[in-house]
Design a protein around this motif. Sequence first.
Motif, PDB file in Angstrom:
ATOM      1  N   UNK A 155       0.725  -1.166   0.140  1.00 51.53           N
ATOM      2  CA  UNK A 155       0.101   0.085   0.031  1.00 51.53           C
ATOM      3  C   UNK A 155       0.934   1.254  -0.140  1.00 51.53           C
ATOM      4  N   UNK A 156       0.354   2.255  -0.789  1.00 53.69           N
ATOM      5  CA  UNK A 156       1.123   3.526  -0.595  1.00 53.69           C
ATOM      6  C   UNK A 156       1.582   4.270   0.570  1.00 53.69           C
ATOM      7  N   UNK A 157       0.770   3.865   1.476  1.00 60.44           N
ATOM      8  CA  UNK A 157       1.071   4.687   2.958  1.00 60.44           C
ATOM      9  C   UNK A 157       2.542   4.116   3.353  1.00 60.44           C
ATOM     10  N   UNK A 158       2.887   2.837   2.986  1.00 61.45           N
ATOM     11  CA  UNK A 158       4.069   2.414   3.523  1.00 61.45           C
ATOM     12  C   UNK A 158       5.363   2.911   2.967  1.00 61.45           C
ATOM     13  N   UNK A 159       5.191   3.434   1.848  1.00 59.52           N
ATOM     14  CA  UNK A 159       6.481   4.250   1.033  1.00 59.52           C
ATOM     15  C   UNK A 159       6.304   5.396   1.810  1.00 59.52           C
TER      16      UNK A 159
ATOM     17  N   UNK B 291       1.893  -9.749   2.268  1.00 57.74           N
ATOM     18  CA  UNK B 291       2.895  -8.916   2.465  1.00 57.74           C
ATOM     19  C   UNK B 291       2.841  -8.117   3.623  1.00 57.74           C
ATOM     20  N   UNK B 292       1.814  -7.322   3.905  1.00 59.84           N
ATOM     21  CA  UNK B 292       1.528  -6.474   4.842  1.00 59.84           C
ATOM     22  C   UNK B 292       1.735  -7.091   6.387  1.00 59.84           C
ATOM     23  N   UNK B 293       1.177  -8.408   6.161  1.00 62.61           N
ATOM     24  CA  UNK B 293       1.387  -9.174   7.534  1.00 62.61           C
ATOM     25  C   UNK B 293       2.918  -9.347   8.025  1.00 62.61           C
ATOM     26  N   UNK B 294       3.595  -9.861   6.883  1.00 60.01           N
ATOM     27  CA  UNK B 294       4.883 -10.307   6.990  1.00 60.01           C
ATOM     28  C   UNK B 294       5.863  -9.271   7.111  1.00 60.01           C
TER      29      UNK B 294
END
Length: 605
Positions: A67-71, A118-121
Amino acid sequence: MSDSSASAQIESNPAKRRGLGLDLFPLRKTAAGYNKEALSGDLKAALNVALLAFPQGMAYAAIAGLPLRYGIFGSVVATVIGAFFAGSKYITLGPTNATSVMVLSSFTALGIVSEQEAVSNLPLLILLVGIVLLIGSIVRVASLIQYVSRTVITGYITAAASLIIANQLRKTLGFDFTPAEKAGASTFFQVIDLTIRHLGEVRWSTLGLSLATAAIFIVLEMFFKRLPSVAVTLVLSSLLAYFGSQYIEGFSVDLLPGLNASEWGLTLPNNISQDNINLLLSPAIAIALLCTLEGNSIGKSLAARDGARLNANQEMFSAGMANLGCALFSGMAASGSLTRSQLNVGSGAFTPISGLYSGIIMLVSAYILAGFVQYVPTAALAVVVISIGISLLNKHQLKIVTKSTRSDSITFYVTFLTGLLFALDFAIYIGTCVSIALFLKKVASPEIVEVAIDDETGQIGHLRDKVQRSDPEVSIVHVEGELFFGAAELFRDQMRRVADDVNLKVVVMKLRNAHNLDATSCMALEELIKYMNERDRILLVSEVRPDTMRIFENSGIIKVINPINLFADEESNPTLSTAKALKRARQILGGLTPKVSIYAKDKRN
């Protein structure tokens, strides 16, 4: 006060050298000498970096399949935390091309293809990256990174750029893969194969917008270099998409999901188990290695321009803390960013506090601009990502690593092709192993040359033909090169061939230019002496430097050689040691001892 002098004054406090060798909170020293000039320079640099980092953060999240927020929030967290622990202004931390594509490649290779998985790991992966970096900084391994060839990094970056471009092509063409297809497409060739199969699904409105976006970006890069080209490109492309949907019949493109800044918060790893740690540890080590390589390369280059020095272990510690923060607060893997670091220094940053200001500006922007992200076309962001990937293909560096030496060329192509065929973390390991193996092969070939004394001049030179020996019973052998464990067996075998001459009784071995003897080479020398003694031959060792003599004494090999057959090097008279050895050889043979002068000159045929 000039920029360089003010910077030098503020950064004059070095990191502590006692204890861990790290300053656990260097920002307090920086703040102690802060002034208005530094504040002005840092704020200016922070604004410029934030204008670049915000759209870049979106692009890097897209590369990683997150998700964009992670960047965006990864950029915020990394720059803010990095500022507290950094030892200099030269490295601006945040998501990068290399780390983003490594995250994507690692997850895909592990079968983690959905965004939710992906977000979980991700938090556990980044937590492991941070821990590896912190441990590395504490045991001071940053200086060992210099032994990883730049050729390996160039090969990796080239493969990563290829994978970045391949993964974004489908978005510029308006189609996507199914989850099952994504799970089976983890390498460059697999992605390209799937893309070709789906070419019949191209959406022409998306392709048209992609081409227009590419044209906008190229024009901005060529003629408006002072503008934040990435941000301006996304804004103009969004406007094109809006007017196209309003005035062109059938025009439709996919838009990015909206950015909800309220989703930013604590992301504690919730899947910590021995199995998951074992699964993610290898890619975490590879990402940590890549972070250190990127940061060191960028920081040392920029510091050298200012005549400053970089504490690599302190910067590694800073990157470790930044990654821990990213693991806990919705961030991605953080490394030193080349473009943002160059922009930060070039914009007049005085101290690491510029990173703190930059993070604050990005955080405020995230809340203000969150509602506008949903108007950005997916294809436009994909075009920006592809342009970033293309920028990584450095023709100058590619020419150097493929043309300089055969070893570099082999290392590059092995790393590059491995990165195209397998997971990128595997490419780094393979490339590093190949680089080290080729280096060891190169240095593990000592030069052993028989030399002789010219009867007319008394000078010593290479013996071209053994029948030229002034005394057929005495051979003088010059040994040059590395005699560590990798070269020991070759050294022993070459010396045996010299000693196998039926005429020989005494071999004088010159060791002035032989280096790095170890236990293996001492044992090889012991085997050689026993081999010669069994054949009624004597080995004399001359020009023995103090460090080599110390190894002989510590290992006990001096007793095997016999101290009477060992001749220390004389710095004030380089010829004296071999002259003494030749005198000893004549005594062994029962003959007279001639007066000998020795010079470093080839004996020609």
